[in-house]
Design a protein around this motif. Structure first.
Motif, mmCIF file in Angstrom:
data_model
loop_
_atom_site.group_PDB
_atom_site.id
_atom_site.type_symbol
_atom_site.label_atom_id
_atom_site.label_comp_id
_atom_site.label_asym_id
_atom_site.label_seq_id
_atom_site.Cartn_x
_atom_site.Cartn_y
_atom_site.Cartn_z
ATOM 1 N N PHE A 292 7.811 41.093 -83.402
ATOM 2 C CA PHE A 292 8.672 40.668 -84.956
ATOM 3 C C PHE A 292 8.543 41.284 -86.055
ATOM 4 N N ALA A 293 9.529 41.935 -86.383
ATOM 5 C CA ALA A 293 9.029 42.797 -87.904
ATOM 6 C C ALA A 293 9.575 42.006 -88.667
ATOM 7 N N MET A 294 8.884 41.516 -89.861
ATOM 8 C CA MET A 294 8.636 40.575 -90.854
ATOM 9 C C MET A 294 9.968 41.535 -92.219
ATOM 10 N N HIS A 295 10.693 41.067 -92.453
ATOM 11 C CA HIS A 295 11.739 42.177 -93.784
ATOM 12 C C HIS A 295 11.126 40.929 -94.800
ATOM 13 N N LEU A 296 11.018 41.312 -95.896
ATOM 14 C CA LEU A 296 10.056 40.425 -96.788
ATOM 15 C C LEU A 296 10.462 40.991 -98.206
ATOM 16 N N SER A 297 11.738 41.127 -98.390
ATOM 17 C CA SER A 297 11.913 41.525 -100.174
ATOM 18 C C SER A 297 11.501 41.726 -101.157
ATOM 19 N N GLY A 298 10.825 42.350 -101.670
ATOM 20 C CA GLY A 298 10.202 42.612 -103.227
ATOM 21 C C GLY A 298 11.599 41.804 -104.285
ATOM 22 N N GLU A 299 12.558 41.588 -103.756
ATOM 23 C CA GLU A 299 13.697 40.890 -104.712
ATOM 24 C C GLU A 299 13.794 39.335 -104.995
ATOM 25 N N VAL A 300 12.646 38.683 -103.959
ATOM 26 C CA VAL A 300 12.922 37.118 -103.388
ATOM 27 C C VAL A 300 12.554 36.451 -105.020
ATOM 28 N N PRO A 301 11.014 37.070 -105.770
ATOM 29 C CA PRO A 301 10.687 36.089 -106.389
ATOM 30 C C PRO A 301 11.962 35.941 -107.406
ATOM 31 N N GLY A 302 12.538 36.952 -107.582
ATOM 32 C CA GLY A 302 13.870 37.070 -108.858
ATOM 33 C C GLY A 302 15.195 36.221 -108.625
ATOM 34 N N ARG A 303 15.004 36.254 -107.231
ATOM 35 C CA ARG A 303 16.571 35.638 -106.652
ATOM 36 C C ARG A 303 15.980 33.977 -106.529
#
Length: 376
Positions: free
Chosen positions: A248-259
């Motif tokens: 399973f490939a995890m995608h965790l955007s660097g935008e998450v904390p700001g969002r």
């Protein structure tokens, strides 16, 4: 004639378990060496050093001479990493075994009378097997064949909230119910062969762990109060799992904390989170006749999704420096264990004199889920 109030529900006890194989530093070295661009490599090394993580554990066996899974002889040693079938074979054995260790850590709460368990709720998003691990666990514990089971899959980091919320609904609707809640995640089964910075930073966060809890109407531990849920608009692709031929490939955007920070700054989500209405009072949404003043939050159980996420929550809500100490301690000692993480944080809250606690987690969607709680 008024409606009888629904009974209070309590999280009586929590047991936790992690494997014994610490893989954090081995992963950092492996990942750094795969980044071809020197500037990106230096950035990865800086972010790894600042991640607030000292240890992450894996169910994968220690290789020859105590080597890690990425060393010669390890699970990930070959140039082509194992396929999804091989990873799921490990999950089918290791996930129930780790979950049973967490249940054993509950002590006599379950072991003294397993026949008293009426329901079992299991959350896991890092693997699949059928019969499910809910049935495997029930059989291993000797639970009654009539035990009702619920398996929550692929909801990610907020699945512990979903599991505990479901247990609360069960106890409120079934007199005498005793619900065993289990969260178990084996994130280390999903190492991906990539030189790209963002997925390597995502994989840097995750480790393996399991937690188990007993939820009932017995006034002991933490009282689980009103739950809340909110899906943030225009954020569906920021956290994602993609099932591929190699795990399973995890995608965790660097935008998450700001969002997350922007969402928590909005008045509607803050009101939902804190249980406050426009008059500064709150109500349990399951019982509209019960209105009471909402005291200040004196206990924060925030999912330890990463240092930047905890920093974003702390800044957006204007929390004191020590408000998220329990979450930061779990992150430091275990990393992000997906759905199990919040249970590890809540375990640190049991026994504290909390009058108004908030449990909060974020996951795929991007969604925020949680509930208020207080000491029994």
């Amino acid at each position: 004639m008024g409606t009888a109030p629904l009974p209070d529900v309590y999280l009586n006890a929590i047991g936790t378990a992690t494997p014994g194989h610490d893989i954090h530093r081995a992963f950092v070295g492996w990942a750094s060496a795969r980044i071809p661009d020197p500037r990106e490599r230096r950035l990865f090394d800086r972010m790894a050093a600042r991640a607030g993580i000292d240890h992450r554990f894996s169910v994968l066996p220690i290789g020859p001479d105590g080597a890690s899974p990425v060393a010669p002889g390890g699970f990930y040693a070959d140039p082509v990493l194992p396929g999804t079938a091989a990873r799921m074979a490990v999950y089918a054995d290791a996930a129930p075994a780790l979950a049973l260790r967490a249940i054993a850590a509950l002590g006599p709460a379950v072991s003294a009378d397993p026949g008293a368990i009426t329901h079992i709720v299991v959350a896991s998003c890092t693997g699949f097997t059928a019969p499910g691990i809910d049935q495997i666990i029930a059989r291993a514990l000797g639970l009654a064949p009539t035990v009702e089971r619920l398996l929550i899959g692929f909801m990610g980091c907020y699945a512990a909230v979903t599991a505990l919320r479901s247990a609360r609904h069960i106890v409120r609707s079934v007199p005498g119910a005793r619900v065993l809640v289990v969260t178990v995640e084996l994130s280390s089964l999903h190492l991906q062969d990539t030189p790209a910075l963002e997925p390597l930073l995502a994989m840097l966060q995750f480790g393996d762990g399991a937690a188990a809890a007993l939820v009932s109407g017995e006034a002991r531990g933490l009282r689980i109060d009103a739950p809340f849920a909110a899906t943030l608009p225009d954020s569906a692709d920021l956290i994602r799992w993609d099932i591929g031929d190699q795990g399973f490939a995890m995608h965790l955007s660097g935008e998450v904390p700001g969002r997350i920070a922007r969402a928590l700054a909005a008045a509607d989500l803050r009101a939902l989170l804190l249980g406050e209405g426009p008059d500064g009072k709150g109500a349990d949404r399951d019982g509209p006749d019960v209105i009471e003043a909402v005291p200040p939050v004196d206990g924060w159980a925030v999912h330890a999704g990463g240092r930047s996420i905890l920093d974003a929550v702390e800044a957006a809500l204007g929390l004191p420096d020590d408000a998220l100490d329990a979450s930061r301690a779990v992150l430091r000692s275990h990393g992000n264990m997906s759905s199990a993480t919040l249970m590890f944080v809540l375990a640190r809250m049991i026994g504290q004199p909390i009058a108004n606690g908030v449990a909060l987690a974020f996951g795929p969607g991007l969604a925020a889920e949680g509930f208020r709680f207080r000491a029994a």
